[in-house]
Design a protein around this motif. Sequence first.
Motif, PDB file in Angstrom:
ATOM      1  N   PRO A  60       0.809  -1.221   0.000  1.00 25.39           N
ATOM      2  CA  PRO A  60       0.000   0.000   0.000  1.00 25.39           C
ATOM      3  C   PRO A  60       0.847   1.278   0.000  1.00 25.39           C
ATOM      4  O   PRO A  60       1.983   1.270   0.463  1.00 25.39           O
ATOM      5  N   VAL A  61       0.262   2.359  -0.501  1.00 23.57           N
ATOM      6  CA  VAL A  61       0.929   3.662  -0.503  1.00 23.57           C
ATOM      7  C   VAL A  61       0.907   4.273   0.906  1.00 23.57           C
ATOM      8  O   VAL A  61       1.801   5.021   1.271  1.00 23.57           O
ATOM      9  N   VAL A  62      -0.120   3.922   1.701  1.00 20.33           N
ATOM     10  CA  VAL A  62      -0.214   4.336   3.105  1.00 20.33           C
ATOM     11  C   VAL A  62      -0.931   3.220   3.860  1.00 20.33           C
ATOM     12  O   VAL A  62      -1.926   2.678   3.367  1.00 20.33           O
ATOM     13  N   VAL A  63      -0.439   2.904   5.067  1.00 24.62           N
ATOM     14  CA  VAL A  63      -1.130   1.988   5.974  1.00 24.62           C
ATOM     15  C   VAL A  63      -1.422   2.766   7.253  1.00 24.62           C
ATOM     16  O   VAL A  63      -0.510   3.355   7.834  1.00 24.62           O
ATOM     17  N   LEU A  64      -2.684   2.765   7.674  1.00 19.61           N
ATOM     18  CA  LEU A  64      -3.078   3.455   8.901  1.00 19.61           C
ATOM     19  C   LEU A  64      -3.294   2.446  10.020  1.00 19.61           C
ATOM     20  O   LEU A  64      -3.979   1.429   9.832  1.00 19.61           O
ATOM     21  N   VAL A  65      -2.693   2.722  11.174  1.00 19.03           N
ATOM     22  CA  VAL A  65      -2.899   1.924  12.376  1.00 19.03           C
ATOM     23  C   VAL A  65      -3.290   2.867  13.504  1.00 19.03           C
ATOM     24  O   VAL A  65      -3.034   4.067  13.443  1.00 19.03           O
ATOM     25  N   GLY A  66      -3.911   2.310  14.532  1.00 18.38           N
ATOM     26  CA  GLY A  66      -4.300   3.111  15.681  1.00 18.38           C
ATOM     27  C   GLY A  66      -5.468   2.476  16.398  1.00 18.38           C
ATOM     28  O   GLY A  66      -6.035   1.485  15.938  1.00 18.38           O
ATOM     29  N   PRO A  67      -5.826   3.059  17.532  1.00 16.74           N
ATOM     30  CA  PRO A  67      -6.874   2.482  18.363  1.00 16.74           C
ATOM     31  C   PRO A  67      -8.267   2.656  17.760  1.00 16.74           C
ATOM     32  O   PRO A  67      -8.452   3.452  16.834  1.00 16.74           O
ATOM     33  N   PRO A  68      -9.243   1.926  18.300  1.00 15.08           N
ATOM     34  CA  PRO A  68     -10.629   2.121  17.873  1.00 15.08           C
ATOM     35  C   PRO A  68     -11.036   3.584  18.041  1.00 15.08           C
ATOM     36  O   PRO A  68     -10.737   4.197  19.066  1.00 15.08           O
ATOM     37  N   GLY A  69     -11.673   4.133  17.026  1.00 14.78           N
ATOM     38  CA  GLY A  69     -12.164   5.507  17.112  1.00 14.78           C
ATOM     39  C   GLY A  69     -11.173   6.574  16.707  1.00 14.78           C
ATOM     40  O   GLY A  69     -11.488   7.755  16.748  1.00 14.78           O
ATOM     41  N   ALA A  70      -9.969   6.178  16.296  1.00 18.05           N
ATOM     42  CA  ALA A  70      -8.953   7.175  15.923  1.00 18.05           C
ATOM     43  C   ALA A  70      -9.281   7.855  14.598  1.00 18.05           C
ATOM     44  O   ALA A  70      -8.705   8.886  14.267  1.00 18.05           O
ATOM     45  N   GLY A  71     -10.197   7.271  13.842  1.00 15.10           N
ATOM     46  CA  GLY A  71     -10.570   7.875  12.565  1.00 15.10           C
ATOM     47  C   GLY A  71      -9.895   7.230  11.371  1.00 15.10           C
ATOM     48  O   GLY A  71      -9.819   7.829  10.298  1.00 15.10           O
ATOM     49  N   LYS A  72      -9.401   6.010  11.538  1.00 10.37           N
ATOM     50  CA  LYS A  72      -8.672   5.352  10.452  1.00 10.37           C
ATOM     51  C   LYS A  72      -9.521   5.242   9.180  1.00 10.37           C
ATOM     52  O   LYS A  72      -9.026   5.513   8.091  1.00 10.37           O
ATOM     53  N   SER A  73     -10.783   4.861   9.323  1.00  8.33           N
ATOM     54  CA  SER A  73     -11.650   4.700   8.145  1.00  8.33           C
ATOM     55  C   SER A  73     -11.925   6.034   7.460  1.00  8.33           C
ATOM     56  O   SER A  73     -11.803   6.158   6.241  1.00  8.33           O
ATOM     57  N   THR A  74     -12.278   7.026   8.250  1.00  2.00           N
ATOM     58  CA  THR A  74     -12.591   8.354   7.692  1.00  2.00           C
ATOM     59  C   THR A  74     -11.354   8.982   7.048  1.00  2.00           C
ATOM     60  O   THR A  74     -11.398   9.458   5.911  1.00  2.00           O
ATOM     61  N   VAL A  75     -10.240   8.970   7.773  1.00  2.00           N
ATOM     62  CA  VAL A  75      -8.998   9.558   7.270  1.00  2.00           C
ATOM     63  C   VAL A  75      -8.483   8.749   6.078  1.00  2.00           C
ATOM     64  O   VAL A  75      -8.008   9.316   5.093  1.00  2.00           O
ATOM     65  N   GLY A  76      -8.627   7.431   6.149  1.00  4.04           N
ATOM     66  CA  GLY A  76      -8.181   6.581   5.044  1.00  4.04           C
ATOM     67  C   GLY A  76      -8.909   6.899   3.748  1.00  4.04           C
ATOM     68  O   GLY A  76      -8.291   7.002   2.682  1.00  4.04           O
TER      69      GLY A  76
END
Length: 175
Positions: free
Chosen positions: A8-24
């Motif tokens: 992937p060009v970017v992989v987002l990790v973080g806790p539940p609710g961090a906004g990974k889906s929205t920001v992704g």
Amino acid sequence: MTGPGPGPVVVLVGPPGAGKSTVGALLAERLGTAYRDTDADIVEAAGKPIAEIFFDEGEPHFRELEQAAVRAALADHRGVLSLGGGAILAPVTRGLLAGLPVAFLDMDVAEAVRRVGLDAPRPLLTVNPRKQWRALMDERRPLYTEVARAVVSTDGRTPPEVAQAVLDALELEQR
């Protein structure tokens, strides 16, 4: 647009609710590429929500599904990828993330409570969510940091601001 190499060009990790889906999704739009979420892949493959997988088959079974979903997505997807909050618990997954453009979306407990809420369907945060969230982050923060090329705080930022901070931190060019 695709990444310079495999993965992937970017992989987002973080806790539940961090906004990974929205920001992704915002990052994918800005980079002119596709967005994929491994939690969505698991739900689609299992035919039921993650909370039901936890309840019916238990967390170990869910983590096996998660490892398989992450491995497949890292091999196949060339756009923006979000991993579930606990994906980094698996040493195999952390190994697969080595050298990739990973951004850890970090937030403090007050922000987590505001975003996740106290009654959201998150299987690991059902009883005393503040205390459980803190314990979860005490365990996971070092792992998120280990795999991340960039740590981006989401506290007090809108999703577009977080997306821009990820682009800046990873030095990615927008379309």
